[in-house]
Design an enzyme around this catalytic site. Sequence first.
Site, PDB file in Angstrom:
ATOM      1  N   SER A 175       0.834  -1.197  -0.136  1.00 21.40           N
ATOM      2  CA  SER A 175      -0.027  -0.093   0.150  1.00 21.40           C
ATOM      3  C   SER A 175       0.979   1.152   0.146  1.00 21.40           C
ATOM      4  CB  SER A 175      -0.900  -0.128   1.135  1.00 21.40           C
ATOM      5  OG  SER A 175      -0.178  -0.260   2.445  1.00 21.40           O
ATOM      6  N   HIS A 203      -5.489  -3.241  -2.751  1.00 24.97           N
ATOM      7  CA  HIS A 203      -5.163  -2.498  -3.779  1.00 24.97           C
ATOM      8  C   HIS A 203      -5.026  -3.310  -4.934  1.00 24.97           C
ATOM      9  CE1 HIS A 203      -4.193   0.852  -0.979  1.00 24.97           C
ATOM     10  NE2 HIS A 203      -3.842  -0.062  -0.149  1.00 24.97           N
ATOM     11  N   LYS A 235     -11.939   0.780  -1.613  1.00 29.58           N
ATOM     12  CA  LYS A 235     -11.059   1.340  -2.524  1.00 29.58           C
ATOM     13  C   LYS A 235     -11.527   1.112  -4.165  1.00 29.58           C
ATOM     14  CE  LYS A 235      -7.933   1.044   0.859  1.00 29.58           C
ATOM     15  NZ  LYS A 235      -7.019  -0.026   1.953  1.00 29.58           N
TER      16      LYS A 235
HETATM   17  C1  LIG Z   1      -7.045  -0.126   3.293  1.00 26.87           C
HETATM   18  C2  LIG Z   1      -6.342  -1.209   3.548  1.00 26.87           C
HETATM   19  C3  LIG Z   1      -6.960  -2.220   4.640  1.00 26.87           C
HETATM   20  C4  LIG Z   1      -7.984  -2.067   5.495  1.00 26.87           C
HETATM   21  O1  LIG Z   1      -9.265  -1.708   4.855  1.00 26.87           O
HETATM   22  P1  LIG Z   1     -10.496  -0.940   5.522  1.00 26.87           P
HETATM   23  O2  LIG Z   1     -11.706  -1.560   4.508  1.00 26.87           O
HETATM   24  O3  LIG Z   1     -10.085   0.548   4.878  1.00 26.87           O
HETATM   25  O4  LIG Z   1     -10.504  -1.159   6.750  1.00 26.87           O
HETATM   26  C5  LIG Z   1      -6.376  -3.506   4.701  1.00 26.87           C
HETATM   27  N1  LIG Z   1      -5.488  -4.062   3.762  1.00 26.87           N
HETATM   28  C6  LIG Z   1      -4.691  -2.999   3.156  1.00 26.87           C
HETATM   29  C7  LIG Z   1      -3.547  -3.507   2.358  1.00 26.87           C
HETATM   30  C8  LIG Z   1      -5.101  -1.547   2.906  1.00 26.87           C
HETATM   31  O5  LIG Z   1      -4.649  -0.825   2.206  1.00 26.87           O
END
Ligand SMILES: *Cc1c(COP(=O)(O)O)cnc(C)c1O
Length: 386
Positions: A175, A203, A235
């Site tokens: 990320s 992602h 996302k």
């Molecule tokens: C954003 C993210 C999460 C958390 O997801 P949410 O739904 O925002 O709680 C978990 N793992 C990764 C790699 C992320 O980028």
Amino acid sequence: MNGLQEQLERRRVDGLLRSRRVIDGAQGPELTVDGRRMLAFCSNDYLGLAADPRLAEAVQRGVGRYGVGAGAAHLVSGHSRAHHALEEELAEFTGRSRALLFSTGYMANLGVTGALLGRRDSVIEDRLNHASLIDGGLLSRAAFRRYRHADAAALGEQLDGAPGRRLVVTDGVFSMDGDVAPVTALAEVCAGHGAWLMVDDAHGIGVLGPQGRGSVAAAGLGQDQVPILMGTLGKALGTAGAFVAGPEELIESLIQFARPYIYTTAMPPAIAEATRVALRIAAEEEWRRERLQGLVQRLRHGVQRLGLHLMDSPTPIQPILLGSSEQANRWNAALQREGILVGAIRPPTVPEGTARLRITLSAAHTVAHVETLLAVLAEVAAEQSA
Ligand SMILES: *Cc1c(COP(=O)(O)O)cnc(C)c1O
């Protein structure tokens, strides 16, 4: 309250104080931030679906049919027809036997490690894994090991002698770096050691692979190689929540033992309805991924021409490495003065000495947006070296 003020002051002096901005209106490349128009390159709305009218309409339809709140946890009376249909569609989309919804990705990650591991087991994680995976590993009370970033051989060494059940955990796309995990090599090492592999594709889902099926599908791996696939809905899919997909016995174990699944209210059913629409759009509208990849290439060429330290990433996450938190803050402030919003990522989110600007692109950006960013980066680079 005793000691808190000093702790906050230390964080401020170190240049690490975090703060929030107030956004008016919908997500998109052009945001109204604390009342000022800004051009934003920091969201995870990779396909530009967060403000898509078809999703908004699906929410409204969903509210009409289901009301607003889910009212209870999934295991009580909160599991609606909408949730159930979305789970079936996610299983199909990911090519897994079953999928299970979680209210957030953070909770999904805590849920998997907590349900599958106990104090006699082992969890082995990539050093650069997302905070929620690290927290999940630590909370599981299993023996916690980390391996050198994206290094399958180093993973093999950590697996030798690891006690109990062995769960290997990696981001699919990292990320803060944007690079893609070597999932094929990791899967081979796991198979050789009888370990389970979990990929967090927060992602990658919607962005990579055929029809946006993610980094694991892009590598051509199924649930035999990667039994635990986690993805988020907030996302690229533009809504909220998360899922875990895999074999029947995995999903049933999560329903029975994952505390962040059991003891929380289900996401609003209308959000599940909107996510079903998002999933269909993500699979069908290939032009969004093509456009995104075109913008990524344009940005990379431009930033490299400026001589900045662009990290090696094929994804819409494009970090520029600066080093100290102070440098990252200085660049960030200069960009903001010019009306550009990017992420300034500093320790403890990333290792000491690797503070960076995290630029993210979306299919909602235009070529003109990227050209504006490049022009401002050129100005700021000249100003900072003067
Ligand atoms: C954003 C993210 C999460 C958390 O997801 P949410 O739904 O925002 O709680 C978990 N793992 C990764 C790699 C992320 O980028």
